[in-house]
Design a protein around this motif. Structure first.
Motif, PDB file in Angstrom:
ATOM      1  N   HIS A   1       0.821  -1.216   0.000  1.00 29.58           N
ATOM      2  CA  HIS A   1       0.000   0.000   0.000  1.00 29.58           C
ATOM      3  C   HIS A   1       0.860   1.274   0.000  1.00 29.58           C
ATOM      4  O   HIS A   1       0.377   2.353   0.380  1.00 29.58           O
ATOM      5  CB  HIS A   1      -0.955   0.013   1.196  1.00 29.58           C
ATOM      6  CG  HIS A   1      -1.722  -1.258   1.374  1.00 29.58           C
ATOM      7  ND1 HIS A   1      -2.679  -1.693   0.457  1.00 29.58           N
ATOM      8  CD2 HIS A   1      -1.663  -2.213   2.351  1.00 29.58           C
ATOM      9  CE1 HIS A   1      -3.189  -2.850   0.869  1.00 29.58           C
ATOM     10  NE2 HIS A   1      -2.584  -3.191   2.015  1.00 29.58           N
ATOM     11  N   ASP A   2       2.114   1.157  -0.402  1.00 30.03           N
ATOM     12  CA  ASP A   2       3.029   2.307  -0.462  1.00 30.03           C
ATOM     13  C   ASP A   2       3.160   3.012   0.886  1.00 30.03           C
ATOM     14  O   ASP A   2       3.351   4.233   0.957  1.00 30.03           O
ATOM     15  CB  ASP A   2       2.577   3.308  -1.536  1.00 30.03           C
ATOM     16  CG  ASP A   2       2.737   2.744  -2.938  1.00 30.03           C
ATOM     17  OD1 ASP A   2       3.494   1.765  -3.103  1.00 30.03           O
ATOM     18  OD2 ASP A   2       2.108   3.287  -3.875  1.00 30.03           O
ATOM     19  N   ASP A   3       3.084   2.249   1.955  1.00 26.42           N
ATOM     20  CA  ASP A   3       3.164   2.798   3.311  1.00 26.42           C
ATOM     21  C   ASP A   3       4.581   2.602   3.852  1.00 26.42           C
ATOM     22  O   ASP A   3       4.923   1.525   4.355  1.00 26.42           O
ATOM     23  CB  ASP A   3       2.138   2.115   4.221  1.00 26.42           C
ATOM     24  CG  ASP A   3       2.159   2.654   5.640  1.00 26.42           C
ATOM     25  OD1 ASP A   3       2.789   3.714   5.866  1.00 26.42           O
ATOM     26  OD2 ASP A   3       1.551   2.023   6.536  1.00 26.42           O
TER      27      ASP A   3
ATOM     28  N   ARG B   1       5.863   3.758   6.456  1.00 31.15           N
ATOM     29  CA  ARG B   1       5.902   3.639   7.912  1.00 31.15           C
ATOM     30  C   ARG B   1       5.944   2.179   8.363  1.00 31.15           C
ATOM     31  O   ARG B   1       6.336   1.894   9.490  1.00 31.15           O
ATOM     32  CB  ARG B   1       4.693   4.332   8.537  1.00 31.15           C
ATOM     33  CG  ARG B   1       4.727   5.852   8.427  1.00 31.15           C
ATOM     34  CD  ARG B   1       3.455   6.470   8.966  1.00 31.15           C
ATOM     35  NE  ARG B   1       3.514   7.923   8.974  1.00 31.15           N
ATOM     36  CZ  ARG B   1       3.894   8.674  10.003  1.00 31.15           C
ATOM     37  NH1 ARG B   1       4.262   8.077  11.130  1.00 31.15           N
ATOM     38  NH2 ARG B   1       3.918   9.981   9.930  1.00 31.15           N
TER      39      ARG B   1
ATOM     40  N   TYR C   1       9.156  11.094   8.893  1.00 29.52           N
ATOM     41  CA  TYR C   1       8.215  10.905   7.799  1.00 29.52           C
ATOM     42  C   TYR C   1       7.582  12.244   7.431  1.00 29.52           C
ATOM     43  O   TYR C   1       7.173  13.011   8.294  1.00 29.52           O
ATOM     44  CB  TYR C   1       7.119   9.905   8.192  1.00 29.52           C
ATOM     45  CG  TYR C   1       7.662   8.561   8.615  1.00 29.52           C
ATOM     46  CD1 TYR C   1       7.838   8.252   9.961  1.00 29.52           C
ATOM     47  CD2 TYR C   1       8.026   7.621   7.666  1.00 29.52           C
ATOM     48  CE1 TYR C   1       8.358   7.023  10.353  1.00 29.52           C
ATOM     49  CE2 TYR C   1       8.545   6.388   8.048  1.00 29.52           C
ATOM     50  CZ  TYR C   1       8.705   6.099   9.388  1.00 29.52           C
ATOM     51  OH  TYR C   1       9.230   4.890   9.774  1.00 29.52           O
TER      52      TYR C   1
ATOM     53  N   ASP D   1       5.511  14.055   3.657  1.00 29.30           N
ATOM     54  CA  ASP D   1       5.219  14.005   2.220  1.00 29.30           C
ATOM     55  C   ASP D   1       6.079  15.057   1.533  1.00 29.30           C
ATOM     56  O   ASP D   1       5.733  16.236   1.499  1.00 29.30           O
ATOM     57  CB  ASP D   1       3.731  14.273   1.972  1.00 29.30           C
ATOM     58  CG  ASP D   1       3.373  14.267   0.491  1.00 29.30           C
ATOM     59  OD1 ASP D   1       4.236  13.892  -0.336  1.00 29.30           O
ATOM     60  OD2 ASP D   1       2.238  14.653   0.148  1.00 29.30           O
TER      61      ASP D   1
ATOM     62  N   THR E   1       2.766  13.455  -3.254  1.00 27.17           N
ATOM     63  CA  THR E   1       1.894  12.351  -3.652  1.00 27.17           C
ATOM     64  C   THR E   1       0.728  12.150  -2.691  1.00 27.17           C
ATOM     65  O   THR E   1      -0.168  11.359  -2.978  1.00 27.17           O
ATOM     66  CB  THR E   1       2.705  11.044  -3.717  1.00 27.17           C
ATOM     67  OG1 THR E   1       3.233  10.753  -2.408  1.00 27.17           O
ATOM     68  CG2 THR E   1       3.846  11.164  -4.714  1.00 27.17           C
TER      69      THR E   1
ATOM     70  N   ARG F   1       1.289  10.845   0.192  1.00 29.94           N
ATOM     71  CA  ARG F   1       1.764   9.778   1.073  1.00 29.94           C
ATOM     72  C   ARG F   1       3.114  10.183   1.667  1.00 29.94           C
ATOM     73  O   ARG F   1       3.882  10.904   1.041  1.00 29.94           O
ATOM     74  CB  ARG F   1       1.920   8.457   0.302  1.00 29.94           C
ATOM     75  CG  ARG F   1       0.632   7.914  -0.284  1.00 29.94           C
ATOM     76  CD  ARG F   1       0.889   6.570  -0.968  1.00 29.94           C
ATOM     77  NE  ARG F   1       1.860   6.686  -2.042  1.00 29.94           N
ATOM     78  CZ  ARG F   1       1.546   6.980  -3.296  1.00 29.94           C
ATOM     79  NH1 ARG F   1       0.293   7.202  -3.634  1.00 29.94           N
ATOM     80  NH2 ARG F   1       2.496   7.064  -4.220  1.00 29.94           N
ATOM     81  N   ASP F   2       3.367   9.697   2.852  1.00 27.42           N
ATOM     82  CA  ASP F   2       4.627  10.029   3.508  1.00 27.42           C
ATOM     83  C   ASP F   2       5.808   9.395   2.793  1.00 27.42           C
ATOM     84  O   ASP F   2       5.723   8.267   2.286  1.00 27.42           O
ATOM     85  CB  ASP F   2       4.612   9.541   4.963  1.00 27.42           C
ATOM     86  CG  ASP F   2       3.818  10.464   5.872  1.00 27.42           C
ATOM     87  OD1 ASP F   2       3.658  11.646   5.522  1.00 27.42           O
ATOM     88  OD2 ASP F   2       3.352   9.997   6.922  1.00 27.42           O
ATOM     89  N   ASP F   3       6.905  10.123   2.772  1.00 26.64           N
ATOM     90  CA  ASP F   3       8.195   9.582   2.371  1.00 26.64           C
ATOM     91  C   ASP F   3       9.034   9.388   3.637  1.00 26.64           C
ATOM     92  O   ASP F   3       8.695   9.904   4.706  1.00 26.64           O
ATOM     93  CB  ASP F   3       8.889  10.531   1.399  1.00 26.64           C
ATOM     94  CG  ASP F   3       8.029  10.826   0.180  1.00 26.64           C
ATOM     95  OD1 ASP F   3       7.726   9.880  -0.569  1.00 26.64           O
ATOM     96  OD2 ASP F   3       7.648  11.998  -0.009  1.00 26.64           O
TER      97      ASP F   3
ATOM     98  N   HIS G   1       6.398   3.674  -4.436  1.00 31.70           N
ATOM     99  CA  HIS G   1       5.513   3.760  -5.602  1.00 31.70           C
ATOM    100  C   HIS G   1       5.308   2.356  -6.136  1.00 31.70           C
ATOM    101  O   HIS G   1       6.275   1.624  -6.373  1.00 31.70           O
ATOM    102  CB  HIS G   1       6.111   4.662  -6.688  1.00 31.70           C
ATOM    103  CG  HIS G   1       5.285   4.732  -7.932  1.00 31.70           C
ATOM    104  ND1 HIS G   1       4.053   5.351  -7.971  1.00 31.70           N
ATOM    105  CD2 HIS G   1       5.511   4.246  -9.190  1.00 31.70           C
ATOM    106  CE1 HIS G   1       3.555   5.257  -9.189  1.00 31.70           C
ATOM    107  NE2 HIS G   1       4.421   4.586  -9.948  1.00 31.70           N
TER     108      HIS G   1
END
Length: 254
Positions: free
Chosen positions: A78-80, A82, A132, A134, A138, A140-142, A162
């Motif tokens: 889910h591109d998470d 964390r 963390y 964004d 996007t 979502r967090d990087d 991604h």
């Protein structure tokens, strides 16, 4: 020697100031008549020096800007980001192939050995707690990770997820004063050889390059260290547990 990059917005600020000085002041108190602010200085445009010199076609050194790397063996459901173990990310990153043949922020051999031994010798693990934010827009967090090098420098690395895969979008090492997150920027303050001054480099996401680039690099008068707050502006990783250790969390705190 620290490579230099000078990409600033000072020219824009100067232009705005010149235009502002040329405009008349606003309405006064005597019936709303405009009043002159006095003569404005004549604007002087840039003059090209030594126009006979041919333009350079390649950079004299590689600062690592625009270098990316797909991290092998790391899946991001889910591109998470964390959900990832930061130690596992850095260990997998040791096997990554960069998008260019140089600028890969190679780590000293002693640092690599300590990263490899993070599970068996956690006290010496150089991987610091992740933060963390964004940074890529996007939604979502990087992940922002730090690795303390054996030569005294800090390697700052940013990862984005991604399509369930992980990509390192920047990696730069320097002898830092501190590292900050401001909006979608990573800001690194670095000592200068000039007493009382420091370098301030701002790394920002570039959608065309799909990497973080040093969009500002300045030498400024040194600013005092801010008082430590009770909570960082970006959320760190949770405290380490027995099932998912992050051995360098306590090492990264002052």
């Amino acid at each position: 020697m620290r490579p230099q990059r000078r990409v600033t917005r000072r020219a824009t600020v100067a232009l705005v100031a010149a235009v502002g000085a040329a405009l008349p002041v606003g309405c006064g108190t005597d019936g709303g008549r405009l009043q002159s602010a006095g003569p404005a200085p004549t604007a002087i445009g840039p003059a090209r020096l030594w126009p006979q010199l041919p333009p350079a076609s390649a950079a004299p050194y590689d600062y690592g800007e625009g270098t990316t790397a797909r991290i092998p063996g790391i899946t991001v459901p889910h591109d998470d980001v964390r959900a990832l173990d930061p130690v596992a990310v850095v260990q997998a990153d040791l096997m990554a192939t960069t998008s260019r043949s140089s600028g890969s922020d190679e780590l000293p051999a002693d640092t690599v050995r300590r990263i490899t031994a993070c599970r068996t010798a956690p006290a010496a693990c150089p991987v610091l707690q992740p933060y963390y934010r964004d940074l890529t827009g996007t939604g979502r967090d990087d992940m922002v990770l730090g690795v303390r090098r054996s030569d005294g420098r800090l390697s700052v690395r940013v990862y984005m997820a991604h399509a369930d895969a992980l990509t390192r979008i920047t990696a730069v090492s320097d002898a830092v004063i501190n590292v900050e997150l401001a909006g979608r920027d990573v800001i690194m303050r670095v000592p200068s050889a000039i007493t009382g001054y420091e370098y301030r480099t701002v790394w920002s996401w570039d959608a065309r390059q799909r990497a973080m680039l040093p969009t500002q690099d300045e030498i400024l008068r040194k600013t005092p260290e801010p008082e430590p707050s009770g909570r960082p502006s970006a959320e760190p990783s949770p405290e380490p547990t027995a099932t998912s250790p992050s051995p360098a969390v306590s090492e990264g705190r002052r």
